[in-house]
Design an enzyme around this catalytic site. Sequence first.
Site, mmCIF file in Angstrom:
data_model
loop_
_atom_site.group_PDB
_atom_site.id
_atom_site.type_symbol
_atom_site.label_atom_id
_atom_site.label_comp_id
_atom_site.label_asym_id
_atom_site.label_seq_id
_atom_site.Cartn_x
_atom_site.Cartn_y
_atom_site.Cartn_z
ATOM 1 N N GLY A 1 105.877 31.661 60.689
ATOM 2 C CA GLY A 1 106.298 33.029 60.453
ATOM 3 C C GLY A 1 107.219 33.134 59.270
ATOM 4 O O GLY A 1 107.117 32.385 58.295
ATOM 5 N N ILE A 2 108.142 34.075 59.359
ATOM 6 C CA ILE A 2 109.085 34.331 58.267
ATOM 7 C C ILE A 2 110.490 34.017 58.746
ATOM 8 O O ILE A 2 110.789 34.125 59.932
ATOM 9 C CB ILE A 2 108.987 35.801 57.787
ATOM 10 N N GLY A 3 111.360 33.591 57.840
ATOM 11 C CA GLY A 3 112.742 33.331 58.205
ATOM 12 C C GLY A 3 113.210 31.956 57.761
ATOM 13 O O GLY A 3 112.478 31.197 57.111
ATOM 14 N N ILE B 1 113.976 29.200 59.517
ATOM 15 C CA ILE B 1 113.411 28.013 60.147
ATOM 16 C C ILE B 1 112.041 27.659 59.563
ATOM 17 O O ILE B 1 111.802 26.501 59.188
ATOM 18 C CB ILE B 1 113.358 28.180 61.672
ATOM 19 N N GLU C 1 98.763 33.892 60.719
ATOM 20 C CA GLU C 1 98.674 35.344 60.589
ATOM 21 C C GLU C 1 99.401 35.843 59.357
ATOM 22 O O GLU C 1 99.065 36.867 58.791
ATOM 23 C CB GLU C 1 99.267 36.014 61.835
ATOM 24 N N GLY D 1 102.125 37.708 67.116
ATOM 25 C CA GLY D 1 101.081 36.712 67.334
ATOM 26 C C GLY D 1 101.534 35.476 68.070
ATOM 27 O O GLY D 1 100.783 34.496 68.148
#
Length: 613
Positions: free
Chosen positions: A210-212, A214, A233, A331
């Site tokens: 995902g985003i961020g 981590i 995704e 997701g």
Amino acid sequence: MAIALPPEPNWHKLIKSGSRVFVGGTASVPYALVQHLIENSEGFSDIELVHMLALGDTRWAKEKYKRLFKANTFFIGGEAIRRAVDEGRADYTPVFLSEISSLFSDGTLALDAALVNVSPPDEFGYCSLGAAVDISMSAVRNCQQVVAQINPQVPRTAGHSYIHISEITACIEASEPLVEVSPPPIDSVAERIGQYVSMLVDDGATLQFGIGKIPSATLKYLCHHKDLGIHSEMLTDSVIELLSSGAVTNKKKTFHPGKVVTSFAIGSRKLYDLIDNNPHIEFYPSSYVNKPTNIAKNDNMIAINSALEVDLTGQVVADSLGYDFYSGIGGQVDFVTGASISKGGKPIIALPSTAKDETISRITPRISEGAGVVTSRGNVQYVVTEYGIASLKGKSIRERALELIRVAHPKFRAQLLEEVRKHYWVPHYQEKYPTDIPELGAIQLKRLNIQGETFYMRPLNPADERRLQEFFYSHTKETLRLRYNYDPKQMSREKSCNLVSVDQSADVALCIVKQDGSRITIQAVGRFYLEPVSNTCEVAFVTRETQQGKGMASRLLNQLIDIAKARGIEKMMAYVRGENKPMITIFEQANFIRKFTGDPSDIELVLDVANAK
């Protein structure tokens, strides 16, 4: 020949009061088109605007438009949307990202119109949905009227991202940049989490992220991997460095080999330029990318997702802070499920161990009042914090509680152990909580390559109780006699618990483990016992018979010597059966000196730690 564009929208012919209208989201919201609707909205009221995460100026959610619009979002993001949901002026609908399209197609959320941001048509009349194919394509295919913002700043992306100009009922031409989101700075906590997560990723794996902070930190530590693939995704700027490093080739993928597969992108202009007319990166609808059975077609699928909190049974809270809804399901469940059934797949939940300046533990004895479970305890396999990797698959409630306490912040571990004791998940003899070995540094796990196989060296801890018991029963009588100087017949769970519950600030216990998926087996154990009065320690180790002769004992011994030296311990003592020639050799190779005792059946060896090399 120039392609003729559809007419400008006459909103009163396209929709009416009470209509349900989809608005394209993520970084590609058609702002000019929404503004055009607002400016021509006289006589309209109660229009429901349905959308996914929407970045930038979500003006329709402002209080001044509350009579005109009511937003219904599948993922909460941005201050205006969050405030509108909190105040009841907007709704949040929890749903798996893979299943949103079915809400449009089966009439559960029937759409009167879809407002989307598209590229200008090519010579054949095809416009691209660009960086936001996600649920936008499903909306376009299942609405009554398609209204488009023809925007030359929308990238043309490969895959199933195209709609023909003939499918568009009305349009406006407006050039607007996509919303840019800069990668967040990586702090020390995210850095350590990224290092741990990267240890779970083998060469040839396929990634979702995902985003961020981590994900950014994790991808940074994957740049030296080989033949990685991407089926995710979302794409962010973090992927740029990974692609540039050569770590991603996609050639080992077993679904869409050779291609990066995604459904939307959020990042900087550099990312949007990267995906523009790039045949190696393909965009598909979320119903396809996030379908768990499609995800599982990728062998070695690694799904990396985050959470707001995880309770000690493994329940994951990801969309709410208590009663306050914060984000969405997105997701996460799709990819956790897909990775779980992928051959060699690993679903990973990664999160900082604390929140609010280390005043709140994110590893909790129970989920917060009002919070909801996004991913169930039955789905979770790995939970990673800056304090390590908790492996939960196949673990009992008691075992997973101990695993999760181990990766909680040290100052909350005693409290968490006491909390689970109230519910009888931990027996009376389990008294100690896990402690770290400061001398190992921030990363308590060391990856070892031994004769072409991957192993890990780490502190022994209370969650290893059953593993140590299995390790004991794997030994031959001869190994047990040489290690313990007699032939012990039993290793009870209580005795095993005592051996793994170590105060690592005084005594030290290390192990080398082999990890196959969630199955962890101890291969070797080394420890020393401190004698504080004389400032000496006694050292011992034992190796599984199948691993003897590979240097595991020497690795453990050298690490123990380094720790003893850092602690200022003067001497290390070892007591070995005279017939145990291999063990004596290991100690002597580490510069231990035999001490004359007059009894050749028992050898005492001594190391002057300060002068050890």
